[in-house]
Design an enzyme around this catalytic site. Structure first.
Site, short mmCIF file in Angstrom:
data_model
loop_
_atom_site.label_atom_id
_atom_site.label_comp_id
_atom_site.label_asym_id
_atom_site.label_seq_id
_atom_site.Cartn_x
_atom_site.Cartn_y
_atom_site.Cartn_z
N HIS A 23 0.83 -1.20 0.00
CA HIS A 23 0.00 0.00 0.00
C HIS A 23 0.87 1.26 0.00
O HIS A 23 0.63 2.19 -0.77
CB HIS A 23 -0.92 -0.03 1.23
CG HIS A 23 -1.76 1.19 1.39
ND1 HIS A 23 -3.04 1.28 0.91
CD2 HIS A 23 -1.49 2.39 1.96
CE1 HIS A 23 -3.52 2.48 1.18
NE2 HIS A 23 -2.60 3.18 1.82
N GLU A 24 1.89 1.28 0.85
CA GLU A 24 2.75 2.48 0.96
C GLU A 24 3.59 2.67 -0.30
O GLU A 24 3.72 3.77 -0.82
CB GLU A 24 3.64 2.39 2.20
CG GLU A 24 2.88 2.40 3.53
CD GLU A 24 1.96 3.62 3.69
OE1 GLU A 24 2.26 4.67 3.10
OE2 GLU A 24 0.94 3.51 4.38
N HIS A 44 1.61 4.27 -3.04
CA HIS A 44 1.44 5.73 -2.97
C HIS A 44 2.60 6.42 -3.72
O HIS A 44 2.38 7.40 -4.44
CB HIS A 44 1.44 6.21 -1.52
CG HIS A 44 0.11 6.13 -0.83
ND1 HIS A 44 -1.06 6.61 -1.37
CD2 HIS A 44 -0.23 5.63 0.40
CE1 HIS A 44 -2.06 6.41 -0.50
NE2 HIS A 44 -1.59 5.81 0.57
N GLU A 73 -6.32 6.48 -1.56
CA GLU A 73 -6.27 5.34 -0.65
C GLU A 73 -6.75 4.07 -1.36
O GLU A 73 -6.13 3.02 -1.27
CB GLU A 73 -7.16 5.61 0.57
CG GLU A 73 -6.51 6.51 1.60
CD GLU A 73 -5.13 6.02 1.97
OE1 GLU A 73 -4.94 4.81 2.18
OE2 GLU A 73 -4.21 6.85 2.01
ZN LIG Z 1 -2.51 5.23 2.39
#
Ligand SMILES: [Zn+2]
Length: 252
Positions: free
Chosen positions: A122-123, A126, A184
């Site tokens: 997830h990170e 980004h 997100e």
């Molecule tokens: Zn996030």
């Protein structure tokens, strides 16, 4: 006015990019090098001021998971770094350009490498999808308006001062702000893809988010303030996994 319209059109063409994996169109007014430089300077500050973990095994584990996830992206231009901050904070974040930080406080509520890989994916997503740069671009548009557009392309010299001003503003507030729901959700989607590609079990991502949701009671983890773990998020992740099974990317 006509000049301005031209500038907008040119800018739209120059600034249009596509997010990896999802193919979503993005407007990026900040080039990759500038965005990365901001992330790097922020990361150096954090490394000087935070207490980095001296646990050799833990650091090696985080670096290994990070390297597997980053490699799964196939993207070579990022100078990835994976750090652990010794602090009882249930959070993790990634700065533009690929500097990832996990707090020991979030690691202790993760049961296995697959769950670490879920947050890592997830990170990393980004940074890969340049959500930081996109957010700064939106801010530049919002704060300074049309005249700035040409300067962002470095066309008319008389606007360079304005650009620098807005740019400073963006670098102060843009780097660490929470992401939008759209970012997100995209980071979740790309993150699941990366963890599958790297050979991790994506179902552990669901277990992790459900655990986070359970912890959202009296003293919710900080991660939840920027990453609401609601039923929609979990449903979306389940749907991404099914899609990857259907198109043969995930064979679990
Ligand atoms: Zn996030």
């Amino acid at each position: 006015m006509r000049w301005l319209l031209c500038a907008v059109v040119v800018l739209m063409m120059a600034g249009c990019a596509k997010a990896p994996i999802t193919g979503r169109s993005q407007l990026l007014l900040i080039d990759y090098a500038a965005e990365t430089a901001m992330g790097l300077s922020e990361s150096e500050k954090i490394k000087q001021n935070a207490k980095l973990s001296s646990d050799v095994r833990l650091n090696a584990r985080i670096r290994q998971i990070g390297a597997r996830i980053a490699e799964a992206s196939g993207e070579k231009k990022f100078a990835w770094e994976f750090h652990v901050i010794e602090e009882d904070v249930a959070n993790a974040f990634c700065l533009p350009g690929g500097k990832v930080f996990f707090y020991t406080g979030i690691l202790k509520i993760m049961d296995n490498d697959d769950q670490i890989a879920a947050v890592m994916g997830h990170e990393v997503a980004h940074a890969l999808a340049r959500h930081g740069g996109e957010r700064m671009s939106m801010q530049m548009l919002g704060n300074v308006g049309g005249e700035l557009l040409g300067a962002a392309l470095e066309v008319p010299a008389q606007y360079h001062g304005l650009y620098t001003q807005a740019y400073g503003m963006a670098s102060q507030v843009g780097v660490m702000l929470p992401f939008s729901r759209k970012h997100e959700s995209e980071a979740d989607q790309i993150g699941i893809y990366l963890m599958v590609k790297a050979g991790y079990n994506p179902h552990e991502a669901i277990t992790f988010w459900k655990n986070m949701q359970r912890l959202g009671g009296k003293k919710p983890p900080e991660f939840l303030s920027t990453h609401p773990s609601d039923a929609t998020r979990i449903k979306e992740i389940e749907a991404y996994i099914k899609t990857l099974q259907k198109n043969g990317v995930y064979k679990g």
